[in-house]
Design an enzyme around this catalytic site. Structure first.
Site, mmCIF file in Angstrom:
data_model
loop_
_atom_site.group_PDB
_atom_site.id
_atom_site.type_symbol
_atom_site.label_atom_id
_atom_site.label_comp_id
_atom_site.label_asym_id
_atom_site.label_seq_id
_atom_site.Cartn_x
_atom_site.Cartn_y
_atom_site.Cartn_z
ATOM 1 N N HIS A 116 -2.235 -0.088 13.128
ATOM 2 C CA HIS A 116 -1.024 -0.524 12.417
ATOM 3 C C HIS A 116 0.244 0.225 12.791
ATOM 4 C CE1 HIS A 116 -0.197 2.804 9.607
ATOM 5 N NE2 HIS A 116 -1.504 3.006 9.607
ATOM 6 N N GLU A 148 0.825 16.435 0.580
ATOM 7 C CA GLU A 148 0.621 16.313 2.037
ATOM 8 C C GLU A 148 1.893 16.726 2.787
ATOM 9 O OE1 GLU A 148 -2.083 13.118 3.853
ATOM 10 O OE2 GLU A 148 -0.173 12.697 4.808
ATOM 11 N N HIS A 150 -4.682 -5.346 9.416
ATOM 12 C CA HIS A 150 -3.539 -4.943 8.586
ATOM 13 C C HIS A 150 -2.614 -6.149 8.367
ATOM 14 C CE1 HIS A 150 0.034 -2.594 7.407
ATOM 15 N NE2 HIS A 150 -0.772 -1.544 7.256
ATOM 16 N N ASP A 166 4.582 10.167 4.035
ATOM 17 C CA ASP A 166 5.728 10.049 4.944
ATOM 18 C C ASP A 166 6.229 8.617 5.104
ATOM 19 O OD1 ASP A 166 3.665 8.910 6.351
ATOM 20 O OD2 ASP A 166 3.328 10.669 7.612
ATOM 21 N N GLU A 219 7.848 7.850 10.515
ATOM 22 C CA GLU A 219 7.246 8.782 9.560
ATOM 23 C C GLU A 219 7.628 10.247 9.813
ATOM 24 O OE1 GLU A 219 5.611 6.348 11.132
ATOM 25 O OE2 GLU A 219 4.826 5.040 9.552
ATOM 26 N N ARG A 258 3.700 1.555 14.045
ATOM 27 C CA ARG A 258 4.855 0.880 14.625
ATOM 28 C C ARG A 258 5.066 1.219 16.093
ATOM 29 N NH1 ARG A 258 8.798 -1.207 10.536
ATOM 30 N NH2 ARG A 258 7.315 -1.112 8.862
HETATM 31 C C1 UD1 Z 1 3.618 1.289 6.088
HETATM 32 C C2 UD1 Z 1 4.267 2.655 6.336
HETATM 33 C C3 UD1 Z 1 3.378 3.512 7.223
HETATM 34 C C4 UD1 Z 1 1.979 3.601 6.651
HETATM 35 C C5 UD1 Z 1 1.427 2.200 6.441
HETATM 36 C C6 UD1 Z 1 0.081 2.262 5.772
HETATM 37 C C7 UD1 Z 1 6.710 2.833 6.482
HETATM 38 C C8 UD1 Z 1 7.904 2.634 7.313
HETATM 39 N N1 UD1 Z 1 5.540 2.475 7.022
HETATM 40 O O1 UD1 Z 1 3.574 0.581 7.316
HETATM 41 O O2 UD1 Z 1 3.936 4.827 7.300
HETATM 42 O O3 UD1 Z 1 1.161 4.303 7.571
HETATM 43 O O4 UD1 Z 1 2.320 1.469 5.573
HETATM 44 O O5 UD1 Z 1 -0.623 1.057 5.939
HETATM 45 O O6 UD1 Z 1 6.815 3.293 5.377
HETATM 46 N N2 UD1 Z 1 2.511 -6.575 4.337
HETATM 47 C C9 UD1 Z 1 1.974 -7.541 3.485
HETATM 48 N N3 UD1 Z 1 1.149 -7.104 2.464
HETATM 49 C C10 UD1 Z 1 0.816 -5.803 2.274
HETATM 50 C C11 UD1 Z 1 1.355 -4.848 3.156
HETATM 51 C C12 UD1 Z 1 2.205 -5.239 4.168
HETATM 52 O O7 UD1 Z 1 2.223 -8.706 3.619
HETATM 53 O O8 UD1 Z 1 0.057 -5.502 1.339
HETATM 54 C C13 UD1 Z 1 3.377 -7.027 5.454
HETATM 55 C C14 UD1 Z 1 4.760 -7.517 4.973
HETATM 56 O O9 UD1 Z 1 5.185 -8.559 5.814
HETATM 57 C C15 UD1 Z 1 5.636 -6.283 5.182
HETATM 58 C C16 UD1 Z 1 5.040 -5.737 6.467
HETATM 59 O O10 UD1 Z 1 3.631 -5.939 6.335
HETATM 60 O O11 UD1 Z 1 7.020 -6.566 5.288
HETATM 61 C C17 UD1 Z 1 5.353 -4.304 6.772
HETATM 62 O O12 UD1 Z 1 5.087 -3.449 5.678
HETATM 63 P P1 UD1 Z 1 5.737 -1.958 5.660
HETATM 64 O O13 UD1 Z 1 5.256 -1.241 4.429
HETATM 65 O O14 UD1 Z 1 7.213 -2.028 5.879
HETATM 66 O O15 UD1 Z 1 5.138 -1.295 6.951
HETATM 67 P P2 UD1 Z 1 3.641 -1.007 7.385
HETATM 68 O O16 UD1 Z 1 3.512 -1.338 8.813
HETATM 69 O O17 UD1 Z 1 2.711 -1.630 6.413
HETATM 70 N N1 UDP Z 2 -8.445 1.788 4.420
HETATM 71 C C1 UDP Z 2 -8.920 0.849 3.495
HETATM 72 N N2 UDP Z 2 -9.231 -0.414 3.928
HETATM 73 C C2 UDP Z 2 -9.110 -0.794 5.229
HETATM 74 C C3 UDP Z 2 -8.602 0.165 6.157
HETATM 75 C C4 UDP Z 2 -8.274 1.438 5.715
HETATM 76 O O1 UDP Z 2 -9.054 1.161 2.311
HETATM 77 O O2 UDP Z 2 -9.415 -1.955 5.553
HETATM 78 C C5 UDP Z 2 -8.074 3.139 3.946
HETATM 79 C C6 UDP Z 2 -8.604 4.307 4.755
HETATM 80 O O3 UDP Z 2 -9.863 4.724 4.296
HETATM 81 C C7 UDP Z 2 -7.530 5.372 4.531
HETATM 82 C C8 UDP Z 2 -6.273 4.581 4.325
HETATM 83 O O4 UDP Z 2 -6.672 3.235 4.053
HETATM 84 O O5 UDP Z 2 -7.756 6.117 3.339
HETATM 85 C C9 UDP Z 2 -5.426 4.642 5.567
HETATM 86 O O6 UDP Z 2 -4.380 3.731 5.445
HETATM 87 P P1 UDP Z 2 -3.526 3.260 6.681
HETATM 88 O O7 UDP Z 2 -4.336 3.400 7.935
HETATM 89 O O8 UDP Z 2 -3.001 1.904 6.318
HETATM 90 O O9 UDP Z 2 -2.305 4.261 6.664
HETATM 91 P P2 UDP Z 2 -2.072 5.751 7.241
HETATM 92 O O10 UDP Z 2 -3.144 6.630 6.733
HETATM 93 O O11 UDP Z 2 -2.044 5.637 8.733
HETATM 94 O O12 UDP Z 2 -0.719 6.088 6.712
#
Ligand code: UD1
Ligand code: UDP
Length: 379
Positions: free
Chosen positions: A204, A118, A237, A96, A132, A206
């Protein structure tokens, strides 16, 4: 041979798509290409390394502090180019995220059938989780194959009017991924004290940014103050809205180990070592029950009610005192703890990818589904 593009953007998508990608790549009937949007960069690459997946196409889309509309716009433009050039027979994505919404929409625009792994998770509240819930509701409208992890998810899709012939109950591929690493997951290291119990925390979402995240931090701080035999591990995160708050609050705090996101095997090792998990993550709500670890879900809603109903996760919201009291009860009361720590997996048996593959083989290659892979249809 049929060409399938599997799109992955963030950490959880890579974990949950890895079993299906490996199954498709092993099948001579499919030419499976992996498209990384790299909505996440570092956190995606960590997972790809663990599963030995090398993207065929990498859009490298992530920007620091990206906005939802900016990300969506950039994704649509780049995905259109790729799909028009590659002309796959199907496109598949999981979950999502913004990557999934953009993939489903770009595939629709190119008139390429879209498979949703999923499918059917819902809270019924478009604001929670944000964005999401909207992403998955819209993606479902554009989906040819709905791969629902549970009967409940499938029934939600049917209740929304989706065609039952396109809805398949497969289990969640996250349990396949978990089985892949659990037996060999390393001790997380991290300088843990073997004599102390351990809280494992991930944050993490939002909708928790701002005041809810501060209330959660207050609860964690109170638990650390009241329980000197407890240590806390919090892999932070990369989202700056999370990172800055957590670091400001817990950097240097006694018995608190802040670390970079752990690679998947190390994180599974950390779950196995944990006494109790507090998390707003989706995937953790699915994995931890299979490992026999209680999870307090730091959200007001969940699209994963199966584990709550079966008593192996508990939805505690974001009020400080509610979180503190629920965690304290589990730390103090062995019978309350044992009631949740049951090694029960409502989300699958580790064979979901094979069931998805069997449906794709039937519909794209004309191969009958083997009895062992016949999926139970929604009631
Ligand atoms: C995203 C997804 C969320 C998912 C989560 C898993 C959307 C809107 N959100 O949230 O559904 O649960 O990923 O973790 O699709 N960033 C880094 N390096 C990384 C990852 C993120 O620097 O490897 C930072 C960047 O500044 C980036 C920000 O995090 O712009 C936000 O990343 P984004 O993918 O937009 O949202 P998440 O909060 O990570
Ligand atoms: N996870 C990981 N390393 C971490 C924290 C989480 O590999 O430090 C894994 C966790 O086991 C799960 C997935 O990341 O499979 C969940 O990701 P996240 O919580 O970022 O996203 P969501 O599932 O909420 O979309």
């Amino acid at each position: 041979m049929k060409k399938i593009i599997c799109t992955i953007g963030t950490r959880p998508e890579a974990i949950k798509m890895a079993p299906l990608i490996r199954a498709l790549q092993a099948d001579p009937g499919f030419d499976c290409r992996v498209l990384a949007t790299a909505q996440h960069r570092q956190m995606l690459d960590q997972v790809l390394d663990i599963f030995g997946i090398v993207p065929d196409i990498d859009l490298d889309i992530m920007q620091p502090g990206q906005t939802l509309s900016g990300l969506t716009g950039r994704l649509l433009i780049r995905l259109e180019e790729v799909l028009a050039r590659e002309k796959p027979d199907a496109v598949i994505a999981q979950g999502d995220t913004t990557t999934v919404l953009a993939t489903a929409l770009a595939a629709f625009h190119e008139r390429i059938p879209f498979g949703h792994v999923e499918a059917g998770l819902r809270t019924g509240d478009l604001d929670s989780p944000f964005p999401e819930e909207m992403n998955r509701v819209v993606a479902s409208q554009l989906t040819r194959w709905h791969f629902a992890p549970t009967g409940l998810a499938a029934n939600r899709l049917l209740a929304e009017g989706h065609d039952g012939a396109r809805v398949h109950v497969t289990g969640n591929t996250v349990i396949d991924a978990l089985h892949h690493v659990a037996a060999t997951a390393p001790d997380p290291g991290l300088g843990l004290d073997p004599a102390r119990r351990m809280l494992l925390v991930t944050l993490h979402r939002r909708e928790n940014f701002g005041a809810p995240l501060l209330r959660i931090c207050d609860a964690l701080a109170a638990l650390m103050r009241d329980n000197p035999d407890v240590q806390m591990v919090l892999p932070v995160h990369h989202n700056p809205n999370v990172r800055e708050v957590i670091r400001a609050r817990f950097d240097g705090a006694e018995r608190v180990i802040l670390c970079e996101p752990l690679d998947y095997a190390a994180f599974v090792g950390a779950m196995q070592r944990a006494t109790l998990i507090l998390s707003d993550s989706g995937g953790v709500q699915e994995e931890a029950p299979a490992l026999g670890k209680p999870v307090l879900v730091l959200r007001d809603t969940t699209e994963r009610p199966e584990a709550v109903m079966e008593g192996v996760t508990r939805l505690v919201g974001t009020a400080t005192e509610t979180i503190r009291a629920a965690a304290q009860e589990l730390l103090d009361d062995p019978s309350a703890y044992a009631a949740m720590a049951r090694h029960h997996s409502p989300y699958g048996d580790g064979a979901a990818a094979g069931r998805i593959l069997a449906v794709l083989r039937r519909d794209l290659l004309g191969v009958a589904i083997p009895v062992s892979d016949r999926v139970q249809m929604a009631a």
